[in-house]
Design an enzyme around this catalytic site. Structure first.
Site, PDB file in Angstrom:
ATOM      1  N   LYS A   1       0.877  -1.341  -0.061  1.00  0.00           N
ATOM      2  CA  LYS A   1      -0.081  -0.081  -0.072  1.00  0.00           C
ATOM      3  C   LYS A   1       0.854   1.147  -0.073  1.00  0.00           C
ATOM      4  CE  LYS A   1      -3.826  -1.936   0.167  1.00  0.00           C
ATOM      5  NZ  LYS A   1      -3.602  -3.286  -0.143  1.00  0.00           N
ATOM      6  N   ASP A   2       0.302   2.404  -0.653  1.00  0.00           N
ATOM      7  CA  ASP A   2       1.016   3.578  -0.514  1.00  0.00           C
ATOM      8  C   ASP A   2       1.556   4.251   0.711  1.00  0.00           C
ATOM      9  OD1 ASP A   2       2.026   6.112  -1.559  1.00  0.00           O
ATOM     10  OD2 ASP A   2       0.246   6.535  -2.623  1.00  0.00           O
TER      11      ASP A   2
END
Length: 367
Positions: free
Chosen positions: A81-82
């Protein structure tokens, strides 16, 4: 040096409608992960549903392994995830016969454990049904709501190119808060030149960035030269699976026309999706006209193709276009809030780029 750039891809919908800032605050970019299964509450694997801000997935896994006094391989996740976002995702920690730890004592700035449970099987990469996004765009310039509504309708109908986002290619915050893109691609070019990258995580990201960049190039060239036109020998992926088939036209012209019409109907129903190659060793799965097209494109970057094949990666396929689900918007003062869901492995920024010219506005790091 090839000087690979991370964001030079063609648009499907004639480019962005307006400009805006993204990620002025970490909570402006929210992601919630939804697995393909529900943990059963029993077993040797601790499952932790966490919320993180300003942290990348690999770093969190490393810290969990240290806290649990386990090898890093015992910590798993379904997807990265970012870092520059507020994200909710699952982690799995395998203890086996070893004594479990009390996760209430695990402390990491920017992370909160929302739920703890157990499972009998390991959390494996890719076991994500969808990711739900809520993205706030700030400081909008020249927003025409009629145009926005039309663009969202176009996206609902035709989807967007399934490009890998800039996160895959590397984002680095400078001291002034500006963002430098393409760090992983620079590492990949050094790797191609024979430079050793000892950090396994960095090496993996460099290889992934190079392979992703080449996929984006294939999709961009498809938009330019063939678009949604069905070619003989095209490879189509069944929605929601990794299964695919080759559309090889056979028989008389009337039979071929019937085959095309049937396929076009399945495409309109989103039962099947166009695909592009994720490069590796072995033959391309496409045939006939589609194979000739993909061979022409790959011939543009023989060094990249050869290097990826030398790493032992196998030829795979990935959907070339994606269709956001539950796409909706809300205007709040001078902010635009977009909500939608995407299948595993797809990037929200690939949807955003078809709507807005975004300026990353991450606050400078604390020093």
């Amino acid at each position: 040096m090839l000087g690979l750039q991370p964001n030079a891809w063609r648009y499907l919908h004639n480019g962005p409608l307006f400009k805006a800032n993204i990620k002025a605050q970490l909570k402006d970019f929210k992601v919630v992960e939804k697995l393909t299964f529900e943990p059963n509450g029993e077993g040797e694997h601790d499952f932790l549903f966490i919320e993180k801000e300003g942290l990348n997935t690999a770093f969190v896994a490393e810290e969990m392994a240290k806290f649990a006094k386990l090898p890093l391989r015992n910590v798993s996740y379904a997807g990265r995830k970012d870092k520059f976002a507020s994200t909710q995702q699952w982690f799995g920690v395998y203890f086996g016969k070893k004594e479990r730890v009390d996760w209430d004592n695990f402390s990491l700035v920017g992370l909160q454990i929302l739920k703890q449970t157990k499972n009998q099987r390991k959390l494996r990469l890719g076991t994500i049904k969808a990711n739900a996004f809520e993205i706030r765009l700030r400081n909008i310039s020249d927003l025409n709501e009629t145009q926005l509504q039309q663009r969202l309708q176009d996206i609902n109908r035709n989807g967007v190119p399934n490009y890998f986002g800039n996160q895959r290619f590397g984002e680095r915050i400078k001291t002034d808060g500006s963002v430098e893109l393409g760090g992983n691609l620079q590492l990949a070019e050094k790797l191609m030149q024979g430079e050793a990258i000892r950090n396994r995580n960095k090496r993996s990201m460099a290889i992934s960035a190079l392979r992703s960049w080449l996929f984006n190039y294939f999709v961009s060239e498809r938009l330019q030269n063939a678009g949604f036109k069905v070619l003989s020998g095209d490879v189509f992926i069944l929605k929601g699976s990794n299964s695919f088939f080759v559309h090889e036209l056979i028989g008389t012209s009337s039979q071929q026309q019937a085959q095309n019409e049937q396929l076009i109907k399945r495409l309109s129903e989103r039962d099947v999706l166009f695909s592009g190659p994720m490069w590796g060793e072995g033959k391309l799965d496409s045939t006939s006209a589609a194979l000739e097209r993909e061979q022409q494109i790959s011939a543009t970057f023989p060094d990249i193709c050869e290097h990826l094949a030398s790493l032992g990666l196998k030829q795979q396929r990935r959907p070339a276009f994606i269709f956001p689900e539950n796409l909706a918007y809300e205007i709040e003062d001078n902010d635009l809030i977009l909500r939608f869901s995407l299948p595993s492995g797809s990037f929200a920024t690939s949807v955003l780029r078809e709507i807005v010219d975004i300026d990353v506005g991450i606050a400078p790091p604390k020093v």
